[in-house]
Design a protein around this motif. Structure first.
Motif, PDB file in Angstrom:
ATOM      1  N   VAL A  65      15.692  -3.705  17.185  1.00  7.01           N
ATOM      2  CA  VAL A  65      15.153  -2.362  17.058  1.00  7.01           C
ATOM      3  C   VAL A  65      13.703  -2.441  17.508  1.00  7.01           C
ATOM      4  O   VAL A  65      12.949  -3.306  17.050  1.00  7.01           O
ATOM      5  CB  VAL A  65      15.237  -1.880  15.594  1.00  7.01           C
ATOM      6  CG1 VAL A  65      14.566  -0.536  15.434  1.00  7.01           C
ATOM      7  CG2 VAL A  65      16.688  -1.828  15.139  1.00  7.01           C
ATOM      8  N   THR A  66      13.320  -1.549  18.406  1.00  7.05           N
ATOM      9  CA  THR A  66      11.939  -1.499  18.872  1.00  7.05           C
ATOM     10  C   THR A  66      11.297  -0.230  18.333  1.00  7.05           C
ATOM     11  O   THR A  66      11.895   0.842  18.386  1.00  7.05           O
ATOM     12  CB  THR A  66      11.869  -1.508  20.411  1.00  7.05           C
ATOM     13  OG1 THR A  66      12.517  -2.686  20.896  1.00  7.05           O
ATOM     14  CG2 THR A  66      10.430  -1.490  20.897  1.00  7.05           C
ATOM     15  N   ALA A  67      10.090  -0.379  17.804  1.00  8.36           N
ATOM     16  CA  ALA A  67       9.365   0.769  17.271  1.00  8.36           C
ATOM     17  C   ALA A  67       7.960   0.802  17.848  1.00  8.36           C
ATOM     18  O   ALA A  67       7.344  -0.243  18.070  1.00  8.36           O
ATOM     19  CB  ALA A  67       9.305   0.701  15.754  1.00  8.36           C
ATOM     20  N   MET A  68       7.486   2.011  18.103  1.00 10.46           N
ATOM     21  CA  MET A  68       6.106   2.233  18.495  1.00 10.46           C
ATOM     22  C   MET A  68       5.416   2.864  17.285  1.00 10.46           C
ATOM     23  O   MET A  68       5.882   3.877  16.771  1.00 10.46           O
ATOM     24  CB  MET A  68       5.999   3.180  19.689  1.00 10.46           C
ATOM     25  CG  MET A  68       6.376   2.543  20.991  1.00 10.46           C
ATOM     26  SD  MET A  68       8.137   2.412  21.184  1.00 10.46           S
ATOM     27  CE  MET A  68       8.266   2.093  22.904  1.00 10.46           C
ATOM     28  N   ILE A  69       4.350   2.269  16.839  1.00 12.45           N
ATOM     29  CA  ILE A  69       3.673   2.739  15.640  1.00 12.45           C
ATOM     30  C   ILE A  69       2.260   3.178  16.001  1.00 12.45           C
ATOM     31  O   ILE A  69       1.483   2.394  16.547  1.00 12.45           O
ATOM     32  CB  ILE A  69       3.617   1.627  14.567  1.00 12.45           C
ATOM     33  CG1 ILE A  69       5.021   1.088  14.298  1.00 12.45           C
ATOM     34  CG2 ILE A  69       2.974   2.148  13.288  1.00 12.45           C
ATOM     35  CD1 ILE A  69       5.033  -0.203  13.516  1.00 12.45           C
ATOM     36  N   ASP A  70       1.971   4.444  15.721  1.00 21.50           N
ATOM     37  CA  ASP A  70       0.618   4.963  15.893  1.00 21.50           C
ATOM     38  C   ASP A  70      -0.148   4.635  14.619  1.00 21.50           C
ATOM     39  O   ASP A  70       0.323   4.908  13.517  1.00 21.50           O
ATOM     40  CB  ASP A  70       0.632   6.474  16.091  1.00 21.50           C
ATOM     41  CG  ASP A  70       1.391   6.892  17.343  1.00 21.50           C
ATOM     42  OD1 ASP A  70       1.351   6.147  18.330  1.00 21.50           O
ATOM     43  OD2 ASP A  70       2.011   7.973  17.322  1.00 21.50           O
ATOM     44  N   THR A 114      16.549  -5.039  12.360  1.00 17.87           N
ATOM     45  CA  THR A 114      17.088  -3.792  11.820  1.00 17.87           C
ATOM     46  C   THR A 114      15.954  -2.795  11.590  1.00 17.87           C
ATOM     47  O   THR A 114      14.775  -3.175  11.579  1.00 17.87           O
ATOM     48  CB  THR A 114      17.799  -4.030  10.469  1.00 17.87           C
ATOM     49  OG1 THR A 114      16.814  -4.483   9.518  1.00 17.87           O
ATOM     50  CG2 THR A 114      18.923  -5.061  10.593  1.00 17.87           C
ATOM     51  N   MET A 115      16.332  -1.535  11.347  1.00 15.16           N
ATOM     52  CA  MET A 115      15.328  -0.531  11.009  1.00 15.16           C
ATOM     53  C   MET A 115      14.657  -0.880   9.683  1.00 15.16           C
ATOM     54  O   MET A 115      13.464  -0.634   9.503  1.00 15.16           O
ATOM     55  CB  MET A 115      15.967   0.854  10.953  1.00 15.16           C
ATOM     56  CG  MET A 115      16.340   1.381  12.334  1.00 15.16           C
ATOM     57  SD  MET A 115      17.140   2.987  12.292  1.00 15.16           S
ATOM     58  CE  MET A 115      15.780   4.035  11.885  1.00 15.16           C
ATOM     59  N   SER A 116      15.414  -1.465   8.769  1.00 12.56           N
ATOM     60  CA  SER A 116      14.842  -1.874   7.477  1.00 12.56           C
ATOM     61  C   SER A 116      13.768  -2.942   7.663  1.00 12.56           C
ATOM     62  O   SER A 116      12.742  -2.922   6.977  1.00 12.56           O
ATOM     63  CB  SER A 116      15.938  -2.412   6.559  1.00 12.56           C
ATOM     64  OG  SER A 116      16.852  -1.411   6.246  1.00 12.56           O
ATOM     65  N   GLU A 117      14.002  -3.854   8.576  1.00 13.94           N
ATOM     66  CA  GLU A 117      13.010  -4.894   8.841  1.00 13.94           C
ATOM     67  C   GLU A 117      11.726  -4.279   9.392  1.00 13.94           C
ATOM     68  O   GLU A 117      10.619  -4.661   9.019  1.00 13.94           O
ATOM     69  CB  GLU A 117      13.581  -5.919   9.829  1.00 13.94           C
ATOM     70  CG  GLU A 117      12.717  -7.144  10.006  1.00 13.94           C
ATOM     71  CD  GLU A 117      13.356  -8.185  10.903  1.00 13.94           C
ATOM     72  OE1 GLU A 117      12.806  -8.433  11.991  1.00 13.94           O
ATOM     73  OE2 GLU A 117      14.403  -8.732  10.506  1.00 13.94           O
TER      74      GLU A 117
END
Length: 164
Positions: A65-70, A114-117
Motif C-alpha cells: 500500500v502506498t500513501a502520500m501524507i501531507d 497493509t492500510m493498517s500498517e
C-alpha cells in the motif's frame, strides 16, 4: 557543467542501462570520455543511484500500500524544516520526502504491507514528532505514470463495439 555531461545526465535519466559504447555514440565522444564523465558525476553526487521502474501490480506475491501524507510542521529556529525532514526520512517506510509550497509543508511517500500498517506509521511514528502539527493521508489506488514511464494495460480490447 559541460554540454556532454548534461547530455549524459539526460540520457541516463531516461534509461540508466544504456551501454557505454551506445552512450558514447549518442554524445559523439569516446568510451573513455563517457566513463570518465559518469565517474565524475557519481563522485560529485550528481548521479545518486540507478533504479528500475517496476509495475508491482503485476507481481501478485508482493502487494503493498502506498500513501502520500501531507504534513504541517513547525519549522525550528536556525534549521527550518531540515531537522524534522531528517527525522522523517530516516524511517524505513519512507520512500520519498519533499518540502512543498502551499497548505502543507512536507509531502511524505510511504509504503506498507497493509492500510493498517500505514495507519500505525502515521499515528505512532509520524504524528508523535513534537514539531508535527497535522497530517492528511492519501492512499494510492492506481499508478498511471511514474518517473516518466507510463503503466499500460497488458492488451487493448480488440472487440468491435456493438450498439443497438
Amino acid at each position: 557543467m559541460e554540454r556532454k555531461e548534461l547530455d549524459v545526465l539526460h540520457i541516463l535519466e531516461e534509461n540508466g542501462r544504456v551501454p557505454i559504447p551506445t552512450l558514447a555514440k549518442m554524445i559523439d565522444a569516446t568510451e573513455e570520455e563517457v566513463t570518465a564523465i559518469i565517474k565524475k558525476l557519481e563522485n560529485d553526487h550528481v548521479i545518486l543511484s540507478y533504479s528500475a521502474v517496476i509495475d508491482w501490480s503485476k507481481v501478485k506475491e508482493v502487494e503493498t500500500v502506498t500513501a502520500m501524507i501531507d504534513v504541517k510542521v513547525t519549522p525550528q529556529r536556525g534549521v527550518g524544516f531540515d531537522e524534522v525532514a531528517e527525522r522523517i526520512y530516516r524511517f524505513p517506510e519512507v520512500k520519498a520526502l519533499y518540502l512543498m509550497s502551499g497548505a502543507y509543508d512536507l509531502s511524505v511517500v510511504i509504503e506498507g504491507k497493509t492500510m493498517s500498517e500505514v495507519a500505525r506509521f502515521v499515528s505512532e511514528k509520524l504524528s508523535t514528532i513534537d514539531t508535527v502539527l497535522s497530517t492528511t493521508t492519501h492512499f494510492q489506488l492506481k499508478k498511471y505514470k511514474h518517473d516518466g514511464v507510463v503503466f499500460k494495460k497488458d492488451e487493448d480490447d480488440k472487440r468491435i463495439v456493438v450498439t443497438p
